[in-house]
Design a protein around this motif. Structure first.
Motif, PDB file in Angstrom:
ATOM      1  N   HIS A 170      44.915 -29.606  17.846  1.00  0.00           N
ATOM      2  CA  HIS A 170      43.564 -29.098  18.103  1.00  0.00           C
ATOM      3  C   HIS A 170      42.973 -28.482  16.839  1.00  0.00           C
ATOM      4  CE1 HIS A 170      43.885 -29.904  22.387  1.00  0.00           C
ATOM      5  NE2 HIS A 170      45.099 -29.371  22.336  1.00  0.00           N
ATOM      6  N   TYR A 171      43.813 -27.796  16.066  1.00  0.00           N
ATOM      7  CA  TYR A 171      43.353 -27.267  14.771  1.00  0.00           C
ATOM      8  C   TYR A 171      42.906 -28.413  13.865  1.00  0.00           C
ATOM      9  CZ  TYR A 171      45.695 -22.739  15.784  1.00  0.00           C
ATOM     10  OH  TYR A 171      46.094 -21.537  16.316  1.00  0.00           O
ATOM     11  N   LEU A 227      37.413 -23.025   7.916  1.00  0.00           N
ATOM     12  CA  LEU A 227      37.580 -24.374   7.379  1.00  0.00           C
ATOM     13  C   LEU A 227      36.586 -25.324   8.045  1.00  0.00           C
ATOM     14  CD1 LEU A 227      39.385 -26.127   5.489  1.00  0.00           C
ATOM     15  CD2 LEU A 227      40.835 -26.552   7.490  1.00  0.00           C
ATOM     16  N   ALA A 228      36.514 -25.273   9.361  1.00  0.00           N
ATOM     17  CA  ALA A 228      35.629 -26.164  10.112  1.00  0.00           C
ATOM     18  C   ALA A 228      34.153 -25.888   9.813  1.00  0.00           C
ATOM     19  CB  ALA A 228      35.901 -26.027  11.611  1.00  0.00           C
ATOM     20  N   ARG A 249      36.643 -33.030  12.747  1.00  0.00           N
ATOM     21  CA  ARG A 249      35.298 -33.240  13.302  1.00  0.00           C
ATOM     22  C   ARG A 249      34.228 -32.740  12.342  1.00  0.00           C
ATOM     23  NH1 ARG A 249      37.614 -31.529  18.195  1.00  0.00           N
ATOM     24  NH2 ARG A 249      36.808 -29.435  17.895  1.00  0.00           N
ATOM     25  N   LYS A 250      34.599 -31.791  11.504  1.00  0.00           N
ATOM     26  CA  LYS A 250      33.654 -31.203  10.559  1.00  0.00           C
ATOM     27  C   LYS A 250      33.859 -31.711   9.136  1.00  0.00           C
ATOM     28  CE  LYS A 250      31.736 -28.589  13.652  1.00  0.00           C
ATOM     29  NZ  LYS A 250      30.321 -28.526  13.922  1.00  0.00           N
ATOM     30  N   GLY A 251      34.599 -32.823   9.000  1.00  0.00           N
ATOM     31  CA  GLY A 251      34.759 -33.448   7.693  1.00  0.00           C
ATOM     32  C   GLY A 251      35.863 -32.863   6.828  1.00  0.00           C
TER      33      GLY A 251
END
Length: 119
Positions: free
Chosen positions: A17-18, A104-105, A24-26
């Protein structure tokens, strides 16, 4: 108490999940691993072993070679809770990790995420 269930949850069940959140955010799995290694002191082989062993969060943090002292600089909200105000030590470590993954995301520079001084 619901919060205590996470302690017996395997780190390996949350780890994907991490990674998914970051991707998902590149961002990359390698960056997720770098953040986790920075926080815990595990090297990549040790981190991979913890994931393969399905170690729970209690064991994951208890077995960490050297928790980064700079983690005390991690501040802000995770799930509506200020990480710096979490009293229970293990839950605070989990929230530190959650906050790093959030940063990070959100596209924060790795130098800032890893609390490195500007050179």
């Amino acid at each position: 108490m619901a919060g205590h269930r996470i302690y017996s949850t395997s780190f390996s069940s949350v780890y994907p999940h991490y990674v998914a959140k970051a991707e998902r955010k590149g961002r990359t799995k390698a960056e997720v691993d770098e953040v986790i290694r920075w926080l815990t002191g595990y090297d990549q082989t040790q981190l991979d072993a913890q994931i393969a062993a399905k170690t729970d969060f209690t064991g994951f943090f208890a077995g960490a070679p050297k928790m980064n002292i700079a983690r005390a600089e991690i501040k802000g909200l995770v799930c509506g809770v200020r990480v710096e105000e979490v009293a229970e030590p293990l839950m605070r470590e989990i929230r530190y990790l959650d906050k790093l993954i959030d940063e990070l995301a959100k596209g924060k520079a790795m130098e800032k995420i890893l609390r490195r001084a500007a050179s």
